[in-house]
Design an enzyme around this catalytic site. Structure first.
Site, short mmCIF file in Angstrom:
data_model
loop_
_atom_site.label_atom_id
_atom_site.label_comp_id
_atom_site.label_asym_id
_atom_site.label_seq_id
_atom_site.Cartn_x
_atom_site.Cartn_y
_atom_site.Cartn_z
N LYS A 245 36.09 23.31 68.10
CA LYS A 245 34.74 22.75 67.99
C LYS A 245 34.71 21.23 68.21
O LYS A 245 35.75 20.58 68.21
CB LYS A 245 34.14 23.13 66.63
CG LYS A 245 34.05 24.66 66.40
CD LYS A 245 32.92 25.30 67.19
CE LYS A 245 33.04 26.79 67.42
NZ LYS A 245 32.91 27.69 66.30
C1 LIG Z 1 32.71 29.18 65.71
C2 LIG Z 1 31.42 29.81 65.34
C3 LIG Z 1 31.17 30.30 64.04
C4 LIG Z 1 32.24 30.44 63.01
O1 LIG Z 1 32.85 29.23 62.67
P1 LIG Z 1 34.19 29.26 61.81
O2 LIG Z 1 34.30 27.84 61.34
O3 LIG Z 1 35.29 29.68 62.71
O4 LIG Z 1 33.96 30.19 60.68
C5 LIG Z 1 29.90 30.75 63.75
N1 LIG Z 1 28.93 30.76 64.67
C6 LIG Z 1 29.14 30.32 65.92
C7 LIG Z 1 28.00 30.35 66.90
C8 LIG Z 1 30.40 29.86 66.31
O5 LIG Z 1 30.62 29.46 67.56
#
Ligand SMILES: *Cc1c(COP(=O)(O)O)cnc(C)c1O
Length: 382
Positions: free
Chosen positions: A182
């Site tokens: 991210k």
């Molecule tokens: C990555 C992601 C999540 C989950 O995030 P984590 O930190 O891995 O739990 C939820 N929603 C979307 C749209 C994502 O891309």
């Protein structure tokens, strides 16, 4: 020829030094650095409270739980998301209700939300796809009229803005992801941003076993020896090791987003005549987490790009197409035609701040070559 990955974290000496400082400092899990990260994050997203947790999945689950969503309730969200957005609703005993995405964007179609509302609907979870905010004015308006909570999935959208407002300061609660790929990473991690004091307080207690005071306060000089579980909580706190990384990631976030925007701009210019480039919605600051093109024969394009040394991602296979959601909720592939079509066509190109000019050229040349070759009848048989 080196392989260009789809994503690469931006970790510098500052993050390394801060983690070392934490490791040598004697307190590793949630503590003073997590508090500092929360305060800095709340200020950045213009929210009164920030609650650091183990992941965005945890942030969504805790926000929904703190907002009182439970068995028998319905939660409206987009099928064009990562499965965890829907999974947390199921874990709370509630039912995810999907509303298709708007044609030409990968965000929920706000004009269809009202029709999906029933007497059981309690919340809307908009997903700011790729880092571009949903139509929040319309979503807040329908939520207000029906007494629904708005809990945003901003896993892609740290730093994004909608009509001059930071994502994190808009809905009832906003959930961010610091997963390794991210825009801002702590390896694993997440954050809830909210102005709602009661929701924040409840989420803080729920993230740590339902106990009414944090461990590091209990073990510190001032801490009381007595503590009590007031909810059946979870174990979803952040650690100071993660917060050490996050503190420095946050400082460089705006610079990283600017670089992502430059790369996206270069891709737009070089690719718009051969492939469907992402739609840009007005009145927003895009966080540019993903650069998602849409192409026919997507899987073959992806394979050929991998052959050419270009890594890609698929964001996402729509939730209603996954086996468990098909079976449990009787969802049909044709049920959400926009999301279903996008699901077969989306392809995320490499996008991260340290991508060089040469890398960008290699990506665009490879995409042009692969797509143009695919278009020829003799190579278009499978
Ligand atoms: C990555 C992601 C999540 C989950 O995030 P984590 O930190 O891995 O739990 C939820 N929603 C979307 C749209 C994502 O891309």
């Amino acid at each position: 020829m080196n392989y260009i990955p789809f994503s690469r974290p931006e970790i510098g000496d500052e993050e390394v030094a801060e983690v070392v400082d934490t490791l040598r400092g004697g307190w590793l899990t949630m503590g003073p650095k997590t508090e500092r990260f929360e305060a800095a994050f709340a200020e950045y997203v213009c929210a009164r409270h920030a609650v650091a947790v183990a992941s965005c999945t945890a942030a969504l689950q805790l926000s929904l739980a703190a907002a009182g969503i439970g068995p028998g309730d319905e939660v409206i969200t987009s099928p064009m998301t990562f499965v965890s957005t829907a999974n947390v609703v199921v874990h709370l005993g509630a039912t995810p209700v999907f509303v298709d995405i708007a044609p030409g964007t990968l965000n929920i179609d706000h004009t269809r939300i009202e029709r999906a509302i029933t007497a059981r609907t309690k919340a809307i979870v908009p997903v700011h796809f790729a880092g571009q905010a949903c139509e929040m004015d319309a979503i807040l308006d329908v939520a207000r009229r029906h007494g629904l909570r708005v809990i945003e999935d901003a896993a892609h959208a740290v730093g994004a803005e909608y009509d001059g407002a930071r994502v994190g300061s808009i809905g009832d609660a906003t959930c961010f992801s610091f997963y390794a790929t991210k825009n801002l990473t702590t390896g694993e991690g997440g954050m809830i941003a909210t102005d709602d004091e009661e929701l924040a307080q409840k989420a803080r207690i729920l993230r740590f076993h339902g106990i009414s005071s944090d461990a590091w306060k209990r073990y510190s000089k001032e801490g009381s020896q007595h503590w009590e579980a007031v909810f059946v909580g979870y174990k979803e706190n952040m650690t100071d090791i993660q917060a050490s990384i996050g503190l420095h990631q946050l400082r460089k976030l705006d610079r990283m987003i600017e670089r992502r925007a430059e790369i996206a701009e270069a891709y737009d210019q070089e690719l718009k005549d051969v492939v469907e480039v992402p739609a840009r919605l007005p009145n927003r600051r895009h966080a540019h987490h993903l650069y998602v093109v849409q192409a026919d024969n997507r899987d073959k394009v992806r394979e050929d790009l991998a052959q050419a040394g270009v890594g890609t991602g698929i964001h996402f296979r729509a939730v209603h197409l996954h086996a468990i959601y098909r079976e449990r909720y009787g969802l049909r592939p044709g049920g959400f035609p926009e999301a279903g079509a996008a699901s077969d066509r989306v392809l995320s190109l490499p996008l991260f701040p340290s991508l060089s000019g040469d890398d960008i050229r290699r990506v665009t040349e490879a995409v042009r070559r692969v797509i143009l070759t695919q278009g020829r009848p003799w190579s278009n048989c499978g």
